[in-house]
Design an enzyme around this catalytic site. Structure first.
Site, PDB file in Angstrom:
ATOM      1  N   ASN A   1       1.033  -0.925   0.035  1.00  9.50           N
ATOM      2  CA  ASN A   1       0.552   0.350   0.735  1.00  9.50           C
ATOM      3  C   ASN A   1       0.711   1.163   0.221  1.00  9.50           C
ATOM      4  OD1 ASN A   1       0.437  -1.380   2.285  1.00  9.50           O
ATOM      5  ND2 ASN A   1      -0.549  -0.218   3.392  1.00  9.50           N
TER       6      ASN A   1
ATOM      7  N   GLU B   1     -12.238  -1.767  -9.199  1.00  9.69           N
ATOM      8  CA  GLU B   1     -13.045  -2.370  -8.130  1.00  9.69           C
ATOM      9  C   GLU B   1     -14.112  -3.115  -8.412  1.00  9.69           C
ATOM     10  OE1 GLU B   1     -11.728  -1.861  -3.662  1.00  9.69           O
ATOM     11  OE2 GLU B   1     -10.184  -1.149  -4.210  1.00  9.69           O
TER      12      GLU B   1
ATOM     13  N   CYS C   1      -7.875   5.441  -4.156  1.00 13.25           N
ATOM     14  CA  CYS C   1      -6.879   5.463  -5.039  1.00 13.25           C
ATOM     15  C   CYS C   1      -7.080   7.084  -6.007  1.00 13.25           C
ATOM     16  CB  CYS C   1      -6.358   4.814  -5.792  1.00 13.25           C
ATOM     17  SG  CYS C   1      -5.730   3.249  -5.932  1.00 13.25           S
TER      18      CYS C   1
HETATM   19  P1  NAD Z   1      -3.775  -2.960   0.489  1.00 15.67           P
HETATM   20  O1  NAD Z   1      -3.846  -2.046   1.536  1.00 15.67           O
HETATM   21  O2  NAD Z   1      -5.158  -3.791  -0.161  1.00 15.67           O
HETATM   22  O3  NAD Z   1      -2.774  -3.851   0.366  1.00 15.67           O
HETATM   23  C1  NAD Z   1      -1.328  -3.716   0.337  1.00 15.67           C
HETATM   24  C2  NAD Z   1      -1.412  -5.081   1.344  1.00 15.67           C
HETATM   25  O4  NAD Z   1       0.763  -4.908   1.276  1.00 15.67           O
HETATM   26  C3  NAD Z   1      -1.265  -4.770   2.837  1.00 15.67           C
HETATM   27  O5  NAD Z   1      -2.236  -6.540   2.953  1.00 15.67           O
HETATM   28  C4  NAD Z   1      -0.449  -4.342   3.845  1.00 15.67           C
HETATM   29  O6  NAD Z   1      -0.545  -5.757   4.928  1.00 15.67           O
HETATM   30  C5  NAD Z   1       1.188  -5.273   2.634  1.00 15.67           C
HETATM   31  N1  NAD Z   1       2.700  -5.475   3.170  1.00 15.67           N
HETATM   32  C6  NAD Z   1       2.223  -3.426   3.568  1.00 15.67           C
HETATM   33  N2  NAD Z   1       3.729  -3.344   3.535  1.00 15.67           N
HETATM   34  C7  NAD Z   1       4.103  -4.924   3.851  1.00 15.67           C
HETATM   35  C8  NAD Z   1       5.824  -5.596   3.725  1.00 15.67           C
HETATM   36  N3  NAD Z   1       6.454  -4.551   4.100  1.00 15.67           N
HETATM   37  N4  NAD Z   1       6.081  -6.653   3.265  1.00 15.67           N
HETATM   38  C9  NAD Z   1       5.177  -7.593   3.217  1.00 15.67           C
HETATM   39  N5  NAD Z   1       3.781  -6.284   2.543  1.00 15.67           N
HETATM   40  C10 NAD Z   1       3.074  -5.584   3.070  1.00 15.67           C
HETATM   41  O7  NAD Z   1      -3.359  -2.080  -1.066  1.00 15.67           O
HETATM   42  P2  NAD Z   1      -4.223  -2.083  -2.663  1.00 15.67           P
HETATM   43  O8  NAD Z   1      -5.106  -1.167  -2.702  1.00 15.67           O
HETATM   44  O9  NAD Z   1      -3.736  -3.820  -2.870  1.00 15.67           O
HETATM   45  O10 NAD Z   1      -2.971  -1.652  -3.076  1.00 15.67           O
HETATM   46  C11 NAD Z   1      -2.019  -1.415  -3.446  1.00 15.67           C
HETATM   47  C12 NAD Z   1      -1.378  -0.571  -4.195  1.00 15.67           C
HETATM   48  O11 NAD Z   1      -2.046  -0.205  -5.542  1.00 15.67           O
HETATM   49  C13 NAD Z   1      -1.457   0.503  -3.959  1.00 15.67           C
HETATM   50  O12 NAD Z   1      -0.312   1.347  -4.328  1.00 15.67           O
HETATM   51  C14 NAD Z   1      -2.404   1.266  -5.185  1.00 15.67           C
HETATM   52  O13 NAD Z   1      -2.419   2.762  -5.266  1.00 15.67           O
HETATM   53  C15 NAD Z   1      -2.052   0.882  -6.086  1.00 15.67           C
HETATM   54  N6  NAD Z   1      -3.348   0.509  -6.647  1.00 15.67           N
HETATM   55  C16 NAD Z   1      -4.665  -0.192  -5.985  1.00 15.67           C
HETATM   56  C17 NAD Z   1      -6.397  -0.434  -7.382  1.00 15.67           C
HETATM   57  C18 NAD Z   1      -7.357  -0.454  -6.252  1.00 15.67           C
HETATM   58  O14 NAD Z   1      -8.122  -1.431  -6.836  1.00 15.67           O
HETATM   59  N7  NAD Z   1      -7.563  -1.074  -5.353  1.00 15.67           N
HETATM   60  C19 NAD Z   1      -5.871  -0.796  -7.814  1.00 15.67           C
HETATM   61  C20 NAD Z   1      -4.628  -0.392  -8.873  1.00 15.67           C
HETATM   62  C21 NAD Z   1      -2.949   0.169  -8.131  1.00 15.67           C
HETATM   63  C1  UGA Z   2      -9.742   3.281 -10.058  1.00 19.26           C
HETATM   64  C2  UGA Z   2      -9.208   3.217 -11.916  1.00 19.26           C
HETATM   65  O1  UGA Z   2     -11.360   3.195 -12.899  1.00 19.26           O
HETATM   66  C3  UGA Z   2      -8.763   1.929 -11.710  1.00 19.26           C
HETATM   67  O2  UGA Z   2      -8.412   2.518 -13.428  1.00 19.26           O
HETATM   68  C4  UGA Z   2      -7.443   2.076 -11.621  1.00 19.26           C
HETATM   69  O3  UGA Z   2      -6.635   1.162 -11.392  1.00 19.26           O
HETATM   70  C5  UGA Z   2      -7.539   2.873  -9.293  1.00 19.26           C
HETATM   71  O4  UGA Z   2      -8.817   3.280  -9.360  1.00 19.26           O
HETATM   72  C6  UGA Z   2      -6.842   2.687  -8.772  1.00 19.26           C
HETATM   73  O5  UGA Z   2      -6.070   2.903  -9.236  1.00 19.26           O
HETATM   74  O6  UGA Z   2      -6.837   2.292  -7.903  1.00 19.26           O
HETATM   75  P1  UGA Z   2     -11.533   2.086  -8.777  1.00 19.26           P
HETATM   76  O7  UGA Z   2     -11.632   3.229  -7.819  1.00 19.26           O
HETATM   77  O8  UGA Z   2     -11.639   0.951  -8.210  1.00 19.26           O
HETATM   78  O9  UGA Z   2     -11.079   1.944  -9.767  1.00 19.26           O
HETATM   79  O10 UGA Z   2     -13.401   2.101  -9.312  1.00 19.26           O
HETATM   80  P2  UGA Z   2     -13.778   3.007 -10.309  1.00 19.26           P
HETATM   81  O11 UGA Z   2     -14.900   2.260 -11.734  1.00 19.26           O
HETATM   82  O12 UGA Z   2     -12.889   4.563 -10.485  1.00 19.26           O
HETATM   83  O13 UGA Z   2     -14.653   4.094  -9.751  1.00 19.26           O
HETATM   84  C7  UGA Z   2     -14.599   5.264  -8.253  1.00 19.26           C
HETATM   85  C8  UGA Z   2     -15.163   5.980  -7.883  1.00 19.26           C
HETATM   86  O14 UGA Z   2     -15.847   7.222  -8.682  1.00 19.26           O
HETATM   87  C9  UGA Z   2     -16.642   5.195  -7.360  1.00 19.26           C
HETATM   88  O15 UGA Z   2     -16.828   5.934  -5.876  1.00 19.26           O
HETATM   89  C10 UGA Z   2     -17.365   5.280  -8.403  1.00 19.26           C
HETATM   90  O16 UGA Z   2     -19.015   4.920  -7.725  1.00 19.26           O
HETATM   91  C11 UGA Z   2     -17.065   6.926  -9.221  1.00 19.26           C
HETATM   92  N1  UGA Z   2     -18.147   7.039 -10.353  1.00 19.26           N
HETATM   93  C12 UGA Z   2     -17.443   6.091 -11.662  1.00 19.26           C
HETATM   94  C13 UGA Z   2     -19.024   8.207 -10.517  1.00 19.26           C
HETATM   95  O17 UGA Z   2     -19.234   8.209  -9.268  1.00 19.26           O
HETATM   96  N2  UGA Z   2     -19.483   8.055 -11.321  1.00 19.26           N
HETATM   97  C14 UGA Z   2     -18.738   7.554 -12.541  1.00 19.26           C
HETATM   98  O18 UGA Z   2     -19.372   7.789 -13.881  1.00 19.26           O
HETATM   99  C15 UGA Z   2     -17.775   6.561 -12.564  1.00 19.26           C
END
Ligand code: NAD
Ligand code: UGA
Length: 458
Positions: A90, A164, A275
């Site tokens: 994270n 997500e 994010c």
């Molecule tokens: P998350 O918090 O769900 O998961 C991160 C995990 O890393 C946790 O389980 C934590 O315990 C673990 N962690 C932290 N430090 C650690 C260490 N030193 N060794 C081993 N494990 C460790 O986070 P996430 O939502 O999966 O996001 C991860 C990254 O991906 C972020 O940079 C986020 O911006 C990016 N990202 C997230 C999404 C999304 O939809 N959630 C989409 C695209 C990109």
């Molecule tokens: C977003 C991006 O869509 C992903 O491409 C990216 O990888 C991710 O962030 C990330 O880096 O974490 P996510 O946050 O999972 O994905 O979901 P989205 O579908 O983008 O929705 C984000 C927020 O915008 C939600 O609260 C959603 O309800 C809202 N939204 C989305 C609106 O209010 N209006 C829209 O038309 C679309």
């Protein structure tokens, strides 16, 4: 049969878990191990009750776990054995010191880099999967090479674009896979190795490569553009409410221009998720760091409009309900930041629940997947809150319903039955514009959509 590659992912979160499950599913010839410092999370990944809800994830994990997909807390061992290491820890907003509230907190990421350096005994390809500030790869390289030994590392950037709720679909059929590398012979070789992994199921034209800084920056910019579209349409909802224009009609007319496109123009109570806000603020921080204040201010506006939209939603409820919410029961339909996930990080519902409670309203929360997280988010908040899974039971005896999440199940409810059980006059504030407003009005509700004229019986 021995595996042809050993892949490790550090961080078993929303990204690490599903991403690695997909690689394991598509590539039975590779061994994929996901490690995490959190033993509870690892135990959940190894159980029948996975730590995250994501449509289609259960099936993929069940079909690979124990064969070529493994979840473990043995980080050191994992590092030693792997040839390719994805880092998916994270990177939240920093809450302390310089850059607090804006910059990315890189402590988890840096610990991982140091741990890789200390444990590695052979050449490794390190893949940045987490979203990071541009130029982080340089810091990663410096940490990895800060110890005198012969181990060689190649750092790649491979940002994740999954959303997500649709993670499995996005991973299986991505718009693009982006891989950034150093343009050295060793960097290009490492990049080709990562391309080879994705080429198991993604067509060549969708796997794009770039220099490493473009790749890091593209991820921040992609999220900035997506959230900018939402703030753009949400800013216009305020004007629609003043002028009797209808945001759905405006969005349709604008989005049918093929240069604009119709996606991500759905007006809402505001965007949430772990994010968007953090990545734009990170972009803003980077711009300020480089002295680009005009650029920083431009992007900061996207976050400001989002805050304004949430604030405005509460003020609309207050004004519609005769300027007092004290003692009134308001049912929040949904608490997740979007439909089809149990994730509530930065959900607009958190802000709105807290604001309503400040007005001394009583809150009832219903959500198909997010009630556990809602309890954690609102733990310790002063006031009356209840958590009820069934929407009929939840809205029974309430003065108002506020739709926070666009769960499909809400569109098919029996609103005649709900209306009968509510206190009159009964209100619906549709923060997602998903309900049939005319029908609700005909049942007897006073209906307040976003960016459309209200339908009231007064
Ligand atoms: P998350 O918090 O769900 O998961 C991160 C995990 O890393 C946790 O389980 C934590 O315990 C673990 N962690 C932290 N430090 C650690 C260490 N030193 N060794 C081993 N494990 C460790 O986070 P996430 O939502 O999966 O996001 C991860 C990254 O991906 C972020 O940079 C986020 O911006 C990016 N990202 C997230 C999404 C999304 O939809 N959630 C989409 C695209 C990109
Ligand atoms: C977003 C991006 O869509 C992903 O491409 C990216 O990888 C991710 O962030 C990330 O880096 O974490 P996510 O946050 O999972 O994905 O979901 P989205 O579908 O983008 O929705 C984000 C927020 O915008 C939600 O609260 C959603 O309800 C809202 N939204 C989305 C609106 O209010 N209006 C829209 O038309 C679309």
């Amino acid at each position: 049969m021995p595996f042809s590659k050993n892949i490790l992912c550090i961080g078993a979160g929303y990204v690490g878990g599903p991403t690695m499950a997909m690689i394991a599913y598509k590539c039975p010839q590779y061994k994929v191990t996901v490690v995490d410092i959190n033993p509870k999370r690892v135990a959940e990944w190894n159980s029948d009750d996975l730590p995250i809800y994501e449509p289609g994830l259960d099936e993929i994990v069940k079909s690979t776990r124990g064969s070529n997909l493994f979840f473990s807390t043995e980080i050191e061992r994992g590092i030693k054995e792997a040839e390719i290491i994805f880092v998916s820890v994270n990177t939240p907003i920093k809450s302390y010191g310089v850059g607090a509230g804006m910059a990315a907190d890189l402590q988890y990421w840096e610990k991982t880099a140091s741990q890789i350096r200390n444990c590695a005994e052979s050449h490794k390809i390190i893949v940045e999967k987490s979203t990071l500030p541009v130029k982080t790869a340089l810091a990663m390289e410096r940490i990895l090479t800060s110890q005198e030994n012969d181990t060689h590392f190649d750092v790649l950037s491979n940002p994740e674009f999954l959303a997500e709720g649709t993670a499995i679909k996005d991973l299986e059929d991505p718009d693009r896979v982006l891989i950034g590398s150093r343009e050295t012979p060793s960097g290009v070789k490492a990049r080709d190795e990562l391309v080879e992994i994705y080429a198991n199921w993604v067509s060549n034209e969708r796997i794009i490569t770039s220099n490493i800084w473009s790749s890091e920056l593209s991820k921040l910019v992609a999220n900035a553009f997506l959230s900018q579209r939402i703030s753009s349409i949400n800013s216009i909802t305020a004007l629609c409410e003043k002028t009797e224009a209808n945001i759905t009609e405006v969005a349709k007319a604008v989005g049918m221009d093929s240069r604009v496109g119709n996606k991500f123009l759905h007006a809402s109570v505001g965007f949430g998720g772990s994010c968007f806000k953090k990545d734009i603020l990170n972009l803003v921080y980077l711009c300020r760091h480089y002295g680009l204040d005009e650029v920083a201010n431009y992007w900061e506006g996207v976050v400001r409009i989002n805050e304004y939209q949430k604030e405005r939603f509460v003020l609309n409820i207050l004004s519609a309900m005769f300027n007092t919410l004290a003692g009134k029961k308001i049912c929040l339909f949904g608490f997740a930041f979007k439909a089809n996930t149990g994730d509530t990080r930065e959900s607009p519902a958190i802000f709105i629940a807290k604001k309503l409670m400040k007005e001394k309203a009583e809150i009832v929360i219903t959500d198909p997947e997010a009630l556990n997280n809602a309890r954690i988010d609102l733990d310790g908040i002063e006031g009356k809150i209840s958590y009820i899974q069934d929407p009929y039971e939840a809205s029974d005896g309430c003065h108002a319903i506020a739709v926070m999440t666009e769960w499909e199940v809400y569109t098919g409810l029996n609103f005649e039955k709900i209306y009968r059980s509510m206190v009159k006059p009964a209100f619906i504030f549709d923060g997602r514009n998903i309900l049939d407003h005319k029908r609700l009005f005909n049942i007897g509700f006073n209906v307040f959509p976003i960016g459309k004229p209200p339908l009231t019986h007064f």
